[in-house]
Design an enzyme around this catalytic site. Sequence first.
Site, mmCIF file in Angstrom:
data_model
loop_
_atom_site.group_PDB
_atom_site.id
_atom_site.type_symbol
_atom_site.label_atom_id
_atom_site.label_comp_id
_atom_site.label_asym_id
_atom_site.label_seq_id
_atom_site.Cartn_x
_atom_site.Cartn_y
_atom_site.Cartn_z
ATOM 1 N N ALA A 139 10.394 -5.764 13.490
ATOM 2 C CA ALA A 139 10.498 -4.336 13.197
ATOM 3 C C ALA A 139 11.782 -4.081 12.420
ATOM 4 O O ALA A 139 12.865 -4.448 12.863
ATOM 5 C CB ALA A 139 10.511 -3.547 14.503
ATOM 6 N N THR A 140 11.652 -3.454 11.259
ATOM 7 C CA THR A 140 12.841 -3.153 10.455
ATOM 8 C C THR A 140 13.230 -1.684 10.552
ATOM 9 O O THR A 140 14.245 -1.270 10.001
ATOM 10 C CB THR A 140 12.593 -3.508 8.974
ATOM 11 O OG1 THR A 140 11.459 -2.763 8.530
ATOM 12 C CG2 THR A 140 12.342 -4.995 8.783
ATOM 13 N N ARG A 166 -0.521 0.367 19.482
ATOM 14 C CA ARG A 166 -1.692 -0.278 18.900
ATOM 15 C C ARG A 166 -1.698 -1.783 19.179
ATOM 16 O O ARG A 166 -2.737 -2.418 19.167
ATOM 17 C CB ARG A 166 -1.701 -0.021 17.387
ATOM 18 C CG ARG A 166 -3.073 -0.080 16.785
ATOM 19 C CD ARG A 166 -3.058 0.474 15.385
ATOM 20 N NE ARG A 166 -2.028 -0.170 14.595
ATOM 21 C CZ ARG A 166 -1.460 0.381 13.525
ATOM 22 N NH1 ARG A 166 -1.805 1.583 13.142
ATOM 23 N NH2 ARG A 166 -0.543 -0.267 12.857
ATOM 24 N N HIS A 185 2.782 2.717 16.470
ATOM 25 C CA HIS A 185 2.559 1.339 16.009
ATOM 26 C C HIS A 185 2.556 0.377 17.202
ATOM 27 O O HIS A 185 1.737 -0.526 17.285
ATOM 28 C CB HIS A 185 3.650 0.919 15.010
ATOM 29 C CG HIS A 185 3.361 1.327 13.597
ATOM 30 N ND1 HIS A 185 2.752 0.493 12.706
ATOM 31 C CD2 HIS A 185 3.584 2.484 12.937
ATOM 32 C CE1 HIS A 185 2.621 1.109 11.540
ATOM 33 N NE2 HIS A 185 3.126 2.325 11.645
ATOM 34 N N ARG A 186 3.508 0.604 18.138
ATOM 35 C CA ARG A 186 3.609 -0.287 19.298
ATOM 36 C C ARG A 186 2.401 -0.205 20.204
ATOM 37 O O ARG A 186 1.912 -1.210 20.709
ATOM 38 C CB ARG A 186 4.839 0.094 20.131
ATOM 39 C CG ARG A 186 5.941 -0.891 19.900
ATOM 40 C CD ARG A 186 7.126 -0.583 20.755
ATOM 41 N NE ARG A 186 8.287 -0.988 20.003
ATOM 42 C CZ ARG A 186 9.301 -1.654 20.503
ATOM 43 N NH1 ARG A 186 9.337 -1.942 21.776
ATOM 44 N NH2 ARG A 186 10.295 -2.015 19.745
ATOM 45 N N GLY A 242 -3.115 2.429 5.496
ATOM 46 C CA GLY A 242 -3.757 1.500 6.410
ATOM 47 C C GLY A 242 -3.235 0.080 6.240
ATOM 48 O O GLY A 242 -3.826 -0.867 6.771
ATOM 49 N N LYS A 243 -2.102 -0.078 5.537
ATOM 50 C CA LYS A 243 -1.607 -1.447 5.270
ATOM 51 C C LYS A 243 -1.156 -2.167 6.536
ATOM 52 O O LYS A 243 -1.414 -3.366 6.690
ATOM 53 C CB LYS A 243 -0.501 -1.440 4.204
ATOM 54 C CG LYS A 243 0.687 -0.573 4.533
ATOM 55 C CD LYS A 243 1.572 -0.399 3.302
ATOM 56 C CE LYS A 243 2.817 0.408 3.668
ATOM 57 N NZ LYS A 243 2.557 1.725 4.327
ATOM 58 N N GLY A 298 0.826 -1.191 0.000
ATOM 59 C CA GLY A 298 0.000 0.000 0.000
ATOM 60 C C GLY A 298 0.854 1.232 0.000
ATOM 61 O O GLY A 298 2.064 1.173 0.257
ATOM 62 N N ARG A 303 0.603 5.587 4.625
ATOM 63 C CA ARG A 303 -0.654 5.907 5.333
ATOM 64 C C ARG A 303 -1.887 5.379 4.619
ATOM 65 O O ARG A 303 -2.929 6.028 4.587
ATOM 66 C CB ARG A 303 -0.826 7.424 5.492
ATOM 67 C CG ARG A 303 0.113 8.069 6.428
ATOM 68 C CD ARG A 303 -0.162 7.597 7.840
ATOM 69 N NE ARG A 303 0.738 8.239 8.760
ATOM 70 C CZ ARG A 303 1.971 7.790 9.023
ATOM 71 N NH1 ARG A 303 2.438 6.688 8.446
ATOM 72 N NH2 ARG A 303 2.732 8.421 9.886
#
Lengths: 172, 172, 172
Positions: free
Chosen positions: A35-36, A54, A51-52, A15-16, A10, A13
Amino acid sequence: MTPSPHLILGASRSGKSTHAESLVTSLSPPYVYIATARILDPEMRDRVRLHRERRSSHWETLEAPVALLPALRTLQGAGKPVLLDCLTLWLTNLLLEPSTTPPEQTVDELCSFLAVADYPLFVVSNEVGAGIVPENALARRFRDLAGLANQRVAASCAAVTLVVAGIPLRLK
Amino acid sequence: MTPSPHLILGASRSGKSTHAESLVTSLSPPYVYIATARILDPEMRDRVRLHRERRSSHWETLEAPVALLPALRTLQGAGKPVLLDCLTLWLTNLLLEPSTTPPEQTVDELCSFLAVADYPLFVVSNEVGAGIVPENALARRFRDLAGLANQRVAASCAAVTLVVAGIPLRLK
Amino acid sequence: MTPSPHLILGASRSGKSTHAESLVTSLSPPYVYIATARILDPEMRDRVRLHRERRSSHWETLEAPVALLPALRTLQGAGKPVLLDCLTLWLTNLLLEPSTTPPEQTVDELCSFLAVADYPLFVVSNEVGAGIVPENALARRFRDLAGLANQRVAASCAAVTLVVAGIPLRLK
């Protein structure tokens, strides 16, 4: 049973990541988050923190900004659903890291692993090639590498989904 | 029978040329490749060489960086499948070439030809409008022209396919 | 009966406004056009003029570069089909306008309104996140906001369509 490996593509932003997380959490916990992202500035730190927050306590996090293949291999046999987020940041790190192996070769090694992974694996990646050709040579190099990696990883995955404005469109 | 003309759209490095070639080579040889690239730097030379190496001896190449319409017209009646790669490079050349005909008018002439082409014709084009608005005025002019050309050519084609990470999605 | 609200997404020059207008004019006039463009330069003036010329006398125009919510609310009860063109220009204006309300909160207020709108409402928005990460911080901020707004508005709409080269692809 959800097919695996599964590539979730995607725009920025789109939503992927949220969609990929929902695919992972439709399976049984515990889950592994690879996590990269390499945290180099406050903007990135905020992004990673969001992200975390969530994700719940069902998640274990592995940091693999460059050594992705070893991280993926250690998870063989454990049967835990794995979310790799994201391919494009890993490619950026490969490009910036001094190495004797060309990034394209490392991508091929990833694809060989995808063929034998024995756990549900969800790979998030960015679409970066749909704008104007960048003026900066490194940006063009990255764009070419990311596009090629998306094609090869898509070919190695059992399922491919494009996410647009949070809505999944299954391509394969 | 594959519908024709057929527009194959995609982002940079989306696999659109490879997909378009597979559509052409599903038909009987010989094939014609119309190259619109103007080789101005080593980066472009490498890109063209890679594309050429992928094609076999069944292919004949016509160079048409600007005079695309005459090249397309000479192929009438021969019945050979034709791959035009790509529309966006041709538009770039039109924009940079001093001419009294506005590029939009030349695009309309191309569309009129598409309606009467008597051979299987596959047109590759780039999606360039899905990034941030470019700061450079020429880049904005190009982006507008390319978007408009994609719309008009799509309307004149019997089939349109979007390629994402090497996977074709038929839109029309 | 066409579902509403309906989000029509697409890249720059993808034909999204033309497609959205065709959805509106499949309903009975009179129609309302909500313009969010702020005319700051001749390029923008030309763009707005072209959009206006395409529309007939069945259209009434409301200018709402910032105060979008009040404009949408005044239309409740009138039953006229409304075209909002476009979300991304409105977000740009919000970002540039000094305000105590964060733009994300204003987007949420828009989404709350979408849930109660009692007239056919068509919202046009740009996909801006599929290029390379912009070097400019304001451009990144805008790209993040636009992507987030597209996700939230898509979730609040009954229908979502992606337009590629003038061809609609229904996503929801």
